[in-house]
Design a protein around this motif. Sequence first.
Motif, PDB file in Angstrom:
ATOM      1  N   ALA A  22       0.895  -1.178   0.030  1.00  0.00           N
ATOM      2  CA  ALA A  22       0.005  -0.098   0.055  1.00  0.00           C
ATOM      3  C   ALA A  22       0.881   1.178   0.067  1.00  0.00           C
ATOM      4  CB  ALA A  22      -0.846  -0.124   1.282  1.00  0.00           C
ATOM      5  N   GLY A  23       0.503   2.253  -0.481  1.00  0.00           N
ATOM      6  CA  GLY A  23       1.230   3.479  -0.716  1.00  0.00           C
ATOM      7  C   GLY A  23       0.719   4.630  -1.478  1.00  0.00           C
ATOM      8  N   ASP A  24       1.369   5.660  -1.811  1.00  0.00           N
ATOM      9  CA  ASP A  24       0.959   6.480  -2.839  1.00  0.00           C
ATOM     10  C   ASP A  24       2.083   7.023  -3.724  1.00  0.00           C
ATOM     11  OD1 ASP A  24      -1.213   7.943  -2.733  1.00  0.00           O
ATOM     12  OD2 ASP A  24      -0.416   9.928  -1.615  1.00  0.00           O
ATOM     13  N   VAL A  25       1.748   6.800  -4.910  1.00  0.00           N
ATOM     14  CA  VAL A  25       2.712   6.972  -5.999  1.00  0.00           C
ATOM     15  C   VAL A  25       2.525   8.507  -6.694  1.00  0.00           C
ATOM     16  CG1 VAL A  25       2.920   6.123  -8.362  1.00  0.00           C
ATOM     17  CG2 VAL A  25       2.684   4.348  -6.646  1.00  0.00           C
ATOM     18  N   THR A  26       3.845   8.893  -6.970  1.00  0.00           N
ATOM     19  CA  THR A  26       3.829  10.218  -7.931  1.00  0.00           C
ATOM     20  C   THR A  26       4.529   9.562  -9.091  1.00  0.00           C
ATOM     21  OG1 THR A  26       4.204  11.110  -5.759  1.00  0.00           O
ATOM     22  CG2 THR A  26       4.465  12.587  -7.809  1.00  0.00           C
ATOM     23  N   LEU A  27       4.112  10.079 -10.141  1.00  0.00           N
ATOM     24  CA  LEU A  27       4.734   9.634 -11.393  1.00  0.00           C
ATOM     25  C   LEU A  27       5.858  10.759 -11.345  1.00  0.00           C
ATOM     26  CD1 LEU A  27       1.838   8.762 -13.833  1.00  0.00           C
ATOM     27  CD2 LEU A  27       3.091   7.258 -12.310  1.00  0.00           C
TER      28      LEU A  27
END
Length: 267
Positions: A260-265
Amino acid sequence: MLYLVRMSKTENSLSPALITKGLKTRFVGQRLIYHPTLTSTMEVARQEAQQQAPEGTVVVADQQTAGRGRLQRAWLSPSGNIALSVILCPSIACLPSLTMLASLAVAHSIEAVTALKPQLKWPNDVLVSGKKVCGILIESNVRADKVDYAIIGIGINVNLRLEDYPEILSTATSLSHELKKEVSRLSLIRHLLVEIERFYLTISAGHSIYEEWRDNLVTLGKKVRVKSGDAVQEGIAESVTTDGSLLLRRPDGTMDKILAGDVTLQD
Ligand code: BTN
């Protein structure tokens, strides 16, 4: 300048009768609880689930005063957007597929109603023109390897005037902003309930929706920064597993599996 085409009050009003009239589902949305204003549809759905609400019960709010997002964040939920939660009772094996189911159901519904072509961002954001248009929150109660209930919470920026919310302008969009006209929430919700049930019946019958989800992820093959808890990692988002985890190739060549986590391209 933004020109909005006004639609009739009925088209954008969210009475339970209008949402459920002739709804082509077996159970999703056949029992629907509507409140003009709620703290969070997740709260009401949880109380309903704890009181043995039938599977498929849907809670809809015109607006939420304490909408919540993933990772303990607040979720902006003024009138004009969609905020709903669906109660399901999946098998434990199906639980990881709920995030895929929800994002695919949202993407299909947006495309059917607006002809926009949404993309998915791991783990469960739906994007239009590279910006977030929908967030999904899944909460479940599991006891002794049995799922008591799972709740899928969906928030869609439908007729959100972005100029009123400069704080999200760089990362978020709304359907009305993209199309320069208002979009029928009613039509979108009705499509969504049908699509949720269709994908749910598919996974419950043992069929996989993993390939369709993976193939629509804009994240894969990209350089990304992933924040999970206090840890931040960079690398190439190489693939996703069938349980929905992200496989991140680190700069040293090793691979990490992120649940789980938060992705920034980065590109
Ligand atoms: C996220 O991207 O962080 C998830 C946002 C989920 C928002 C929806 S709106 C309906 C339901 N009720 C809530 O309080 N949250 C979810």
